[in-house]
Motif scaffolding. Structure first.
Motif, PDB file in Angstrom:
ATOM      1  N   LYS A  11       0.709  -1.271   0.109  1.00  0.00           N
ATOM      2  CA  LYS A  11      -0.140   0.126  -0.054  1.00  0.00           C
ATOM      3  C   LYS A  11       0.874   1.330   0.059  1.00  0.00           C
ATOM      4  CE  LYS A  11       1.406   0.688   4.410  1.00  0.00           C
ATOM      5  NZ  LYS A  11       2.505   1.638   4.562  1.00  0.00           N
ATOM      6  N   MET A  13       0.240   5.131   1.389  1.00  0.00           N
ATOM      7  CA  MET A  13      -0.786   6.031   1.964  1.00  0.00           C
ATOM      8  C   MET A  13      -0.765   7.456   1.260  1.00  0.00           C
ATOM      9  SD  MET A  13      -2.566   7.002   4.676  1.00  0.00           S
ATOM     10  CE  MET A  13      -2.095   6.663   6.208  1.00  0.00           C
ATOM     11  N   GLU A  17      -1.697  10.386   7.107  1.00  0.00           N
ATOM     12  CA  GLU A  17      -1.311   9.666   7.857  1.00  0.00           C
ATOM     13  C   GLU A  17      -1.081  10.368   9.303  1.00  0.00           C
ATOM     14  OE1 GLU A  17      -0.103  11.181   4.983  1.00  0.00           O
ATOM     15  OE2 GLU A  17       1.518   9.849   4.501  1.00  0.00           O
ATOM     16  N   HIS A  18      -0.644   9.728  10.415  1.00  0.00           N
ATOM     17  CA  HIS A  18      -0.514  10.086  11.618  1.00  0.00           C
ATOM     18  C   HIS A  18      -2.130  10.576  12.125  1.00  0.00           C
ATOM     19  CE1 HIS A  18       3.700   9.363  12.237  1.00  0.00           C
ATOM     20  NE2 HIS A  18       3.737  10.221  11.173  1.00  0.00           N
ATOM     21  N   VAL A  20      -4.793   9.854  11.198  1.00  0.00           N
ATOM     22  CA  VAL A  20      -5.508   8.570  11.168  1.00  0.00           C
ATOM     23  C   VAL A  20      -5.478   7.686  12.383  1.00  0.00           C
ATOM     24  CG1 VAL A  20      -4.054   7.076   9.751  1.00  0.00           C
ATOM     25  CG2 VAL A  20      -6.490   6.381   9.761  1.00  0.00           C
ATOM     26  N   VAL A  21      -4.345   7.809  12.979  1.00  0.00           N
ATOM     27  CA  VAL A  21      -4.324   7.284  14.357  1.00  0.00           C
ATOM     28  C   VAL A  21      -5.080   7.783  15.305  1.00  0.00           C
ATOM     29  CG1 VAL A  21      -2.469   6.558  16.259  1.00  0.00           C
ATOM     30  CG2 VAL A  21      -1.771   6.563  13.724  1.00  0.00           C
ATOM     31  N   GLY A 151      -1.422   1.564  15.603  1.00  0.00           N
ATOM     32  CA  GLY A 151      -1.795   1.520  14.207  1.00  0.00           C
ATOM     33  C   GLY A 151      -3.039   1.677  14.005  1.00  0.00           C
ATOM     34  N   SER A 152      -3.466   2.173  12.837  1.00  0.00           N
ATOM     35  CA  SER A 152      -4.780   2.634  12.668  1.00  0.00           C
ATOM     36  C   SER A 152      -5.459   1.613  11.715  1.00  0.00           C
ATOM     37  CB  SER A 152      -4.850   3.774  11.461  1.00  0.00           C
ATOM     38  OG  SER A 152      -4.128   3.462  10.349  1.00  0.00           O
ATOM     39  N   GLY A 153      -4.635   0.758  11.188  1.00  0.00           N
ATOM     40  CA  GLY A 153      -5.324  -0.594  10.420  1.00  0.00           C
ATOM     41  C   GLY A 153      -5.411  -0.357   8.831  1.00  0.00           C
ATOM     42  N   PHE A 154      -5.117   0.985   8.473  1.00  0.00           N
ATOM     43  CA  PHE A 154      -5.118   1.737   6.964  1.00  0.00           C
ATOM     44  C   PHE A 154      -4.659   0.518   6.286  1.00  0.00           C
ATOM     45  CE2 PHE A 154      -1.442   3.262   5.200  1.00  0.00           C
ATOM     46  CZ  PHE A 154      -0.436   3.056   6.256  1.00  0.00           C
ATOM     47  N   THR A 195       8.094   2.607  11.954  1.00  0.00           N
ATOM     48  CA  THR A 195       6.753   3.307  12.106  1.00  0.00           C
ATOM     49  C   THR A 195       6.206   3.186  13.577  1.00  0.00           C
ATOM     50  OG1 THR A 195       6.049   2.445   9.977  1.00  0.00           O
ATOM     51  CG2 THR A 195       4.190   3.177  11.462  1.00  0.00           C
ATOM     52  N   VAL A 199       5.517   6.574  15.668  1.00  0.00           N
ATOM     53  CA  VAL A 199       3.922   6.987  16.063  1.00  0.00           C
ATOM     54  C   VAL A 199       4.153   7.475  17.486  1.00  0.00           C
ATOM     55  CG1 VAL A 199       1.594   5.493  16.534  1.00  0.00           C
ATOM     56  CG2 VAL A 199       2.717   5.593  14.267  1.00  0.00           C
ATOM     57  N   GLY A 279       3.368   7.528   4.552  1.00  0.00           N
ATOM     58  CA  GLY A 279       3.561   6.764   5.483  1.00  0.00           C
ATOM     59  C   GLY A 279       3.986   7.527   6.869  1.00  0.00           C
ATOM     60  N   ALA A 280       4.834   6.826   7.688  1.00  0.00           N
ATOM     61  CA  ALA A 280       5.107   7.334   8.866  1.00  0.00           C
ATOM     62  C   ALA A 280       6.276   8.690   8.778  1.00  0.00           C
ATOM     63  CB  ALA A 280       5.662   6.547   9.830  1.00  0.00           C
TER      64      ALA A 280
HETATM   65  C1  MEV Z   1       2.336   4.527   8.710  1.00  0.00           C
HETATM   66  O1  MEV Z   1       2.565   4.041   7.638  1.00  0.00           O
HETATM   67  C2  MEV Z   1       0.946   5.635   8.836  1.00  0.00           C
HETATM   68  C3  MEV Z   1       0.661   6.022  10.272  1.00  0.00           C
HETATM   69  O2  MEV Z   1      -0.651   6.662  10.004  1.00  0.00           O
HETATM   70  C4  MEV Z   1       0.388   4.852  11.285  1.00  0.00           C
HETATM   71  C5  MEV Z   1      -1.026   4.292  11.025  1.00  0.00           C
HETATM   72  O3  MEV Z   1      -1.970   4.785  10.351  1.00  0.00           O
HETATM   73  O4  MEV Z   1      -0.925   2.957  11.425  1.00  0.00           O
HETATM   74  C6  MEV Z   1       1.881   6.612  10.741  1.00  0.00           C
END
Ligand code: MEV
Length: 322
Positions: A11, A13, A17-18, A20-21, A151-154, A195, A199, A279-280
């Motif tokens: 995947k 993003m 990102e961030h 979404v956590v 982790g958000s699970g995205f 990551t 996070v 991503g992170a």
């Molecule tokens: C990491 O790829 C993306 C973050 O938003 C962490 C997450 O959503 O699990 C930083």
């Protein structure tokens, strides 16, 4: 010996990102570089795993021991997924798992999540449980939380559903977007980011200054909502502008790096609609959304900034039985 082969996409993003956590949405797309898993049911009463891409060779333990004792990091997702599945749907057969990845685990494409999803899908298939996409998501997401705590699970959603997905923390909303194809250039910064560490760093910053960090997250949320509209209308110029604004906010969070900034600047000066880290942060990849005729120029510019181009296609198929 019953055998099944499953594959799931990596995947990237696109936005969010961030944030979404912390109960905000994001937009993620599945890429055509996939992780595949061969699963054999055996009569050995043993679990064995072979994943040379992450240096796991001939890892073995009895089924009674799974989830216990020292578990190498690279085997943890598969083993925990197995424990979680077995708890819900008990079985006695032995299992051999072999994984192979088309992408390096350094890129941040989500190899752990993709392998978790592959295993859950394969077990569902092999034991005829007929799990829905949401059930596969839930079991896989539980596994990721068990192993890494955050982790958000995205990334799980991208691996299960494929395509391009509007996603809300923990899968509270998973909405496949009907998007036309778009051209994304991906540049790898040469450094792998951890990551979980990043996070946790953001969580610490948020503890220290909640109004500031939550303010940034809320601004990111607005961008994601606008980006969703742009995507649905194939307004790529608009989406590119939103990517740039998202990058500014990510810099304010402190997760961009000089190298990523240079690659992003290069892409923009070569005519990309928009560019940002994906991503992170702290390393991994940047992405640039490009008009077709600018793709080669954007790639050259990223290379001039010492980035490595990774050839991918976006918006590709989710987990599948091969
Ligand atoms: C990491 O790829 C993306 C973050 O938003 C962490 C997450 O959503 O699990 C930083």
């Amino acid at each position: 010996m019953k055998k099944i082969i499953v594959s799931a996409p990596g995947k990237l993003m696109l936005l969010g990102e961030h944030a979404v956590v912390y109960d905000r949405p994001c937009i993620v797309t599945a890429v055509d570089q996939r992780l595949s898993a061969e699963i054999f049911l055996t009569e050995s009463g043993e679990f064995s795993m072979h994943a040379p891409d992450v240096s796991i060779t001939d890892y073995k333990k009895s089924l009674a021991e799974i989830g216990k004792g020292e578990i190498p990091k690279a085997a943890a997702f598969i083993e925990r997924a197995l424990v979680n599945f077995k708890e819900k749907y008990p079985f006695d057969e032995g299992l051999e798992v072999r994984t192979k990845s088309e992408f390096s685990s350094s890129f941040g494409f989500g190899s752990s999540s993709a392998s978790t999803v592959c295993l859950v899908k394969a077990l569902s298939e092999v034991f005829e449980k007929n799990l829905s996409d949401k059930e596969i998501f839930d079991l896989s997401y539980k596994t990721v939380l068990d192993v890494q705590g955050v982790g958000s699970g995205f990334d799980i959603a991208a691996a299960v559903y494929g395509g391009t997905v509007y996603f809300l923390t923990g899968g509270k909303k998973i909405e496949p977007l009907h998007v036309k194809d778009f051209d994304l250039v991906v540049g790898y910064s040469g450094t792998k980011a951890d990551t979980t560490t990043i996070v946790k760093e953001i969580a610490k910053k948020r503890d220290e200054n909640k109004p500031k960090i939550d303010g940034i997250f809320s601004e990111i949320e607005v961008l994601v909502e606008k980006g969703k509209i742009c995507m649905n209308e194939s307004d790529w110029e608009g989406f590119g502008r939103i990517m740039n604004e998202n990058q500014t906010l990510l810099s304010q969070l402190g997760v961009s790096t000089e190298k990523l900034d240079a690659m992003i600047e290069g892409a923009l000066s070569a005519g990309a609609y928009g560019a940002k880290l994906s991503g992170a942060g702290g390393g991994d990849c940047m992405i640039a959304l490009c008009p077709k005729e600018k793709i080669e120029d954007v790639k050259s510019s990223i290379k001039n900034a010492n980035g490595e181009i990774i050839e991918i296609k976006v918006n590709t198929e989710g987990v599948s039985i091969d």
